[in-house]
Design a protein around this motif. Structure first.
Motif, PDB file in Angstrom:
ATOM      1  N   ARG A  29    -104.820 -11.155  34.410  1.00 31.50           N
ATOM      2  CA  ARG A  29    -103.368 -11.328  34.381  1.00 31.50           C
ATOM      3  C   ARG A  29    -102.864 -12.058  35.617  1.00 31.50           C
ATOM      4  O   ARG A  29    -102.015 -12.943  35.525  1.00 31.50           O
ATOM      5  CB  ARG A  29    -102.693  -9.962  34.252  1.00 31.50           C
ATOM      6  CG  ARG A  29    -102.822  -9.347  32.868  1.00 31.50           C
ATOM      7  CD  ARG A  29    -102.272  -7.940  32.827  1.00 31.50           C
ATOM      8  NE  ARG A  29    -103.116  -7.027  33.578  1.00 31.50           N
ATOM      9  CZ  ARG A  29    -102.773  -5.788  33.926  1.00 31.50           C
ATOM     10  NH1 ARG A  29    -101.575  -5.330  33.597  1.00 31.50           N
ATOM     11  NH2 ARG A  29    -103.603  -5.009  34.587  1.00 31.50           N
TER      12      ARG A  29
ATOM     13  N   ASP B  50     -95.655  -7.646  33.980  1.00 33.87           N
ATOM     14  CA  ASP B  50     -95.130  -8.165  32.717  1.00 33.87           C
ATOM     15  C   ASP B  50     -93.800  -8.876  32.935  1.00 33.87           C
ATOM     16  O   ASP B  50     -93.543  -9.942  32.362  1.00 33.87           O
ATOM     17  CB  ASP B  50     -94.943  -7.037  31.706  1.00 33.87           C
ATOM     18  CG  ASP B  50     -96.259  -6.380  31.302  1.00 33.87           C
ATOM     19  OD1 ASP B  50     -97.325  -6.901  31.692  1.00 33.87           O
ATOM     20  OD2 ASP B  50     -96.206  -5.352  30.598  1.00 33.87           O
TER      21      ASP B  50
ATOM     22  N   MET C 100    -103.641   0.012  29.876  1.00 34.51           N
ATOM     23  CA  MET C 100    -103.017   1.329  30.040  1.00 34.51           C
ATOM     24  C   MET C 100    -103.518   2.320  29.003  1.00 34.51           C
ATOM     25  O   MET C 100    -103.570   3.528  29.256  1.00 34.51           O
ATOM     26  CB  MET C 100    -101.496   1.194  29.966  1.00 34.51           C
ATOM     27  CG  MET C 100    -100.888   0.475  31.158  1.00 34.51           C
ATOM     28  SD  MET C 100     -99.113   0.310  30.991  1.00 34.51           S
ATOM     29  CE  MET C 100     -98.605   2.021  31.025  1.00 34.51           C
TER      30      MET C 100
ATOM     31  N   LEU D 221    -106.692  -6.766  35.355  1.00 30.89           N
ATOM     32  CA  LEU D 221    -105.775  -7.128  36.423  1.00 30.89           C
ATOM     33  C   LEU D 221    -106.032  -8.545  36.916  1.00 30.89           C
ATOM     34  O   LEU D 221    -105.104  -9.352  37.061  1.00 30.89           O
ATOM     35  CB  LEU D 221    -105.899  -6.135  37.583  1.00 30.89           C
ATOM     36  CG  LEU D 221    -105.002  -6.407  38.798  1.00 30.89           C
ATOM     37  CD1 LEU D 221    -103.535  -6.327  38.408  1.00 30.89           C
ATOM     38  CD2 LEU D 221    -105.320  -5.434  39.931  1.00 30.89           C
TER      39      LEU D 221
ATOM     40  N   GLU E 119     -92.985  -2.615  33.809  1.00 35.67           N
ATOM     41  CA  GLU E 119     -94.291  -3.031  34.290  1.00 35.67           C
ATOM     42  C   GLU E 119     -94.077  -4.337  35.050  1.00 35.67           C
ATOM     43  O   GLU E 119     -93.755  -5.373  34.452  1.00 35.67           O
ATOM     44  CB  GLU E 119     -95.261  -3.242  33.128  1.00 35.67           C
ATOM     45  CG  GLU E 119     -95.652  -1.978  32.398  1.00 35.67           C
ATOM     46  CD  GLU E 119     -96.579  -1.090  33.221  1.00 35.67           C
ATOM     47  OE1 GLU E 119     -97.413  -1.637  33.982  1.00 35.67           O
ATOM     48  OE2 GLU E 119     -96.467   0.143  33.109  1.00 35.67           O
TER      49      GLU E 119
ATOM     50  N   ASP F 105     -95.337   1.796  38.091  1.00 34.97           N
ATOM     51  CA  ASP F 105     -94.858   1.120  36.886  1.00 34.97           C
ATOM     52  C   ASP F 105     -94.783   2.083  35.704  1.00 34.97           C
ATOM     53  O   ASP F 105     -95.743   2.816  35.413  1.00 34.97           O
ATOM     54  CB  ASP F 105     -95.771  -0.046  36.520  1.00 34.97           C
ATOM     55  CG  ASP F 105     -95.709  -1.186  37.532  1.00 34.97           C
ATOM     56  OD1 ASP F 105     -95.092  -0.994  38.608  1.00 34.97           O
ATOM     57  OD2 ASP F 105     -96.259  -2.252  37.249  1.00 34.97           O
TER      58      ASP F 105
ATOM     59  N   ALA G 146     -98.329  -8.966  28.688  1.00 36.05           N
ATOM     60  CA  ALA G 146     -97.967  -7.602  28.312  1.00 36.05           C
ATOM     61  C   ALA G 146     -98.984  -7.007  27.346  1.00 36.05           C
ATOM     62  O   ALA G 146     -99.261  -5.798  27.391  1.00 36.05           O
ATOM     63  CB  ALA G 146     -96.571  -7.575  27.692  1.00 36.05           C
TER      64      ALA G 146
ATOM     65  N   GLY H  66    -100.271  -1.954  40.779  1.00 35.49           N
ATOM     66  CA  GLY H  66     -99.417  -3.121  40.935  1.00 35.49           C
ATOM     67  C   GLY H  66     -99.474  -3.663  42.354  1.00 35.49           C
ATOM     68  O   GLY H  66    -100.465  -3.468  43.062  1.00 35.49           O
TER      69      GLY H  66
ATOM     70  N   THR I  62    -101.768  -5.804  29.469  1.00 41.11           N
ATOM     71  CA  THR I  62    -101.327  -4.608  30.187  1.00 41.11           C
ATOM     72  C   THR I  62    -101.399  -3.379  29.295  1.00 41.11           C
ATOM     73  O   THR I  62    -101.902  -2.319  29.698  1.00 41.11           O
ATOM     74  CB  THR I  62     -99.879  -4.793  30.695  1.00 41.11           C
ATOM     75  OG1 THR I  62     -99.816  -5.918  31.565  1.00 41.11           O
ATOM     76  CG2 THR I  62     -99.401  -3.550  31.435  1.00 41.11           C
ATOM     77  N   GLU I  63    -100.898  -3.495  28.088  1.00 42.59           N
ATOM     78  CA  GLU I  63    -100.880  -2.360  27.164  1.00 42.59           C
ATOM     79  C   GLU I  63    -102.287  -1.872  26.859  1.00 42.59           C
ATOM     80  O   GLU I  63    -102.556  -0.661  26.867  1.00 42.59           O
ATOM     81  CB  GLU I  63    -100.161  -2.755  25.873  1.00 42.59           C
ATOM     82  CG  GLU I  63    -100.110  -1.661  24.821  1.00 42.59           C
ATOM     83  CD  GLU I  63     -99.269  -0.460  25.224  1.00 42.59           C
ATOM     84  OE1 GLU I  63     -99.411   0.599  24.577  1.00 42.59           O
ATOM     85  OE2 GLU I  63     -98.477  -0.570  26.187  1.00 42.59           O
TER      86      GLU I  63
END
Length: 294
Positions: free
Chosen positions: A130, A97, A117, A127, A94, A87, A110, A176, A113-114
């Protein structure tokens, strides 16, 4: 000897090189050579004696903004192992997302996720949180998301195909999901895929994961296992963009951060900020006549 190869704005290259050499020599390090590569004439190679990689990196980063760069303490040769994140590295999205958008949760997911990261959240907890939010999403949304949203990063297919043509073993390793990674790997030509598995029941996501989690430690483990299998002296290349990729990037012979978050970029031997993924081929000195446009 430290060897730096970089691609930068040709209009300012000469002036910036002069400044960089002045800064290097001010630290009492010797510049043993500087010139453009014979077969990749857009690549500047700089050889420095008795410097340290961190110091050279800092100087070149300052003198050559918006550049592609790779530092090495060993002579460059084509890697025999390539391990990459998926991703925002091999693809431009991603996946989680984009999948969340089908559940009307893209902004919420998202944001998580940000932060993951950037290294601000524990990867596994982020993870699972989400994935839990995607509970009851129809399985068909995965195929629709793949067809409508997921696209290879520019240069990805050429990078993988060219490395494979030169005897390189390629591995896609992702935090992912196999539901996305397997089709992406087929499209790009990767030899092996390592990823997470989404729980499914009666055609819908369960909100759970099946099996172990592919996190930063697993990514590093995959790289080290493949290195041991191929031979401890094998030249390895790892690419990624987020905090989850740092152990893998640091464990490779050459770790390259692709349009990466600051922590991943700081941990890498080099970065791609200017070009697409084929810039990696330029930095390794692979002539464009030898590229494989699959």
């Amino acid at each position: 000897m430290i060897i730096a190869r970089l691609i930068a704005d040709p209009e300012t290259l000469g002036d910036n090189l002069a400044l960089a050499m002045e800064m290097i020599e001010a630290r009492d390090w010797e510049v043993a050579g500087a010139g453009m590569l014979e077969f990749c004439t857009n690549v500047l190679e700089l050889e420095v004696v008795e410097g340290n990689p961190a110091g050279i990196r800092q100087i070149l980063d300052q003198c050559f903004p918006d550049s592609d760069l790779l530092l090495s303490t060993v002579p460059f040769e084509t890697p025999r192992l390539f391990v990459s994140d998926m991703d925002s590295t091999m693809i431009g999205q991603e996946c989680i997302d984009e999948l969340a958008d089908f559940a009307g949760l893209k902004d919420r997911i998202a944001a998580i996720t940000e932060r993951a990261m950037q290294g601000e959240l524990d990867f596994e907890s982020a993870l699972r949180e989400r994935v839990g939010l995607l509970k009851d999403l129809p399985e068909d949304a995965i195929r629709q998301c793949l067809d409508e949203r997921i696209r290879p990063m520019d240069g990805a297919r050429t990078l993988v195909a060219t490395l494979k043509s030169r005897g390189c073993h390629t591995v896609l390793v992702t935090g992912g999901f196999h539901s996305f990674a397997d089709p992406v790997a087929d499209l790009l030509g990767f030899d092996r895929v390592v990823g997470n598995r989404l729980g499914l029941h009666d055609g819908r996501l369960t909100g759970d994961l099946v099996g172990g989690i592919v996190d930063s430690s697993v990514k590093k483990k995959v790289l080290l296992e493949e290195t041991a299998r191929l031979g401890e002296d094998v030249v390895s290349l790892a690419t990624g963009d987020g905090a989850n990729d740092i152990p893998m990037i640091e464990s490779a012979t050459h770790g390259i951060a692709y349009r990466a978050k600051p922590k991943a970029r700081a941990a890498a031997d080099g970065w791609i900020d200017r070009g697409d993924l084929t810039a990696i081929l330029d930095l390794y000195g692979i002539a464009r006549d030898d590229w494989v446009f699959d």
